[in-house]
Motif scaffolding. Structure first.
Motif, PDB file in Angstrom:
ATOM      1  N   UNK A   1      -1.044  12.003   3.654  1.00 41.81           N
ATOM      2  CA  UNK A   1      -1.284  11.781   5.014  1.00 41.81           C
ATOM      3  C   UNK A   1      -0.672  10.563   5.454  1.00 41.81           C
ATOM      4  N   UNK A   2      -0.616   9.200   4.588  1.00 45.67           N
ATOM      5  CA  UNK A   2      -0.163   7.935   4.780  1.00 45.67           C
ATOM      6  C   UNK A   2       1.448   8.102   5.025  1.00 45.67           C
ATOM      7  N   UNK A   3       2.093   8.891   4.238  1.00 47.45           N
ATOM      8  CA  UNK A   3       3.508   9.085   4.040  1.00 47.45           C
ATOM      9  C   UNK A   3       3.824   9.774   5.413  1.00 47.45           C
ATOM     10  N   UNK A   4       3.076  10.632   5.640  1.00 48.33           N
ATOM     11  CA  UNK A   4       3.840  11.537   6.645  1.00 48.33           C
ATOM     12  C   UNK A   4       3.525  11.103   8.160  1.00 48.33           C
ATOM     13  N   UNK A   5       2.586  10.389   8.382  1.00 48.37           N
ATOM     14  CA  UNK A   5       2.091   9.974   9.571  1.00 48.37           C
ATOM     15  C   UNK A   5       2.851   8.782   9.691  1.00 48.37           C
ATOM     16  N   UNK A   6       3.245   7.795   8.664  1.00 46.24           N
ATOM     17  CA  UNK A   6       4.264   6.488   8.858  1.00 46.24           C
ATOM     18  C   UNK A   6       5.398   7.155   9.192  1.00 46.24           C
TER      19      UNK A   6
END
Length: 181
Positions: free
Chosen positions: A166-171
């Motif tokens: 989630x953190x990777x894709x949102x960023x």
């Protein structure tokens, strides 16, 4: 090739790569003292390599030194370099160990600059990411610079795999919009 050329080249590479190498090693070391030893081994090994073979064949110095750091971290923590409770000097490598290092150094490594075709843009994106959430910065560094898989990052940071994704894709989506990619 004269020593002054090698020394000047080494000094320039050291100044250019020290922060990246230190970040990589610290992210893998359990203790700060181990990280210091490993960083010292990395640059000792790099200097010895320059003395033995020169630097004309090194295309990307940062990738080359980071590869040495990867090898040093694996070696240091796997017990590969320990003999009778004493850590070996890099100059004590036998032919098999040297061949193993050369094989490791010749592997293609995925790096953030290779993923993003424009190095300046990649630096701006990376700096922007690192200046925000520390966890997000670690995830990006480990994934794009250290070439770690997401499940490895989740284990290393002791967080859920879904959180890492989630953190990777949102960023990534935020960066795409921010930098119009």
């Amino acid at each position: 090739m004269e020593n002054i050329d090698i020394d000047s080249f080494f000094d320039a590479v050291y100044a250019e790569t020290f922060n990246a190498v230190s970040r990589y090693v610290v992210s893998h070391a359990a203790r700060f003292q181990d990280a210091e030893d490993i960083v010292q081994n990395v640059y000792t090994r790099f200097y010895k390599r320059l003395k033995d073979k020169g630097f004309d064949d090194i295309d990307n110095t940062e990738a080359f030194v980071i590869n040495i750091a990867k090898f040093e971290c694996r070696s240091f923590f796997s017990g590969f370099m320990k003999r009778k409770d004493k850590v070996m000097n890099m100059s004590d490598f036998d032919e098999e160990q040297t061949a193993s290092l050369e094989a490791e150094l010749s592997r293609d490594q995925k790096r953030l600059e290779d993923v993003m075709s424009d190095k300046i843009l990649a630096k701006q994106i990376f700096d922007d990411i690192m200046s925000q959430d520390e966890t997000v910065g670690k995830i990006f560094y480990m994934h794009f610079v250290c070439d770690m898989k997401l499940d490895e990052i989740a284990k290393k940071l002791d967080i859920k795999l879904s959180t890492v994704k989630t953190k990777l894709y949102r960023t990534l989506e935020k960066q795409k919009k921010k930098f119009d990619i």
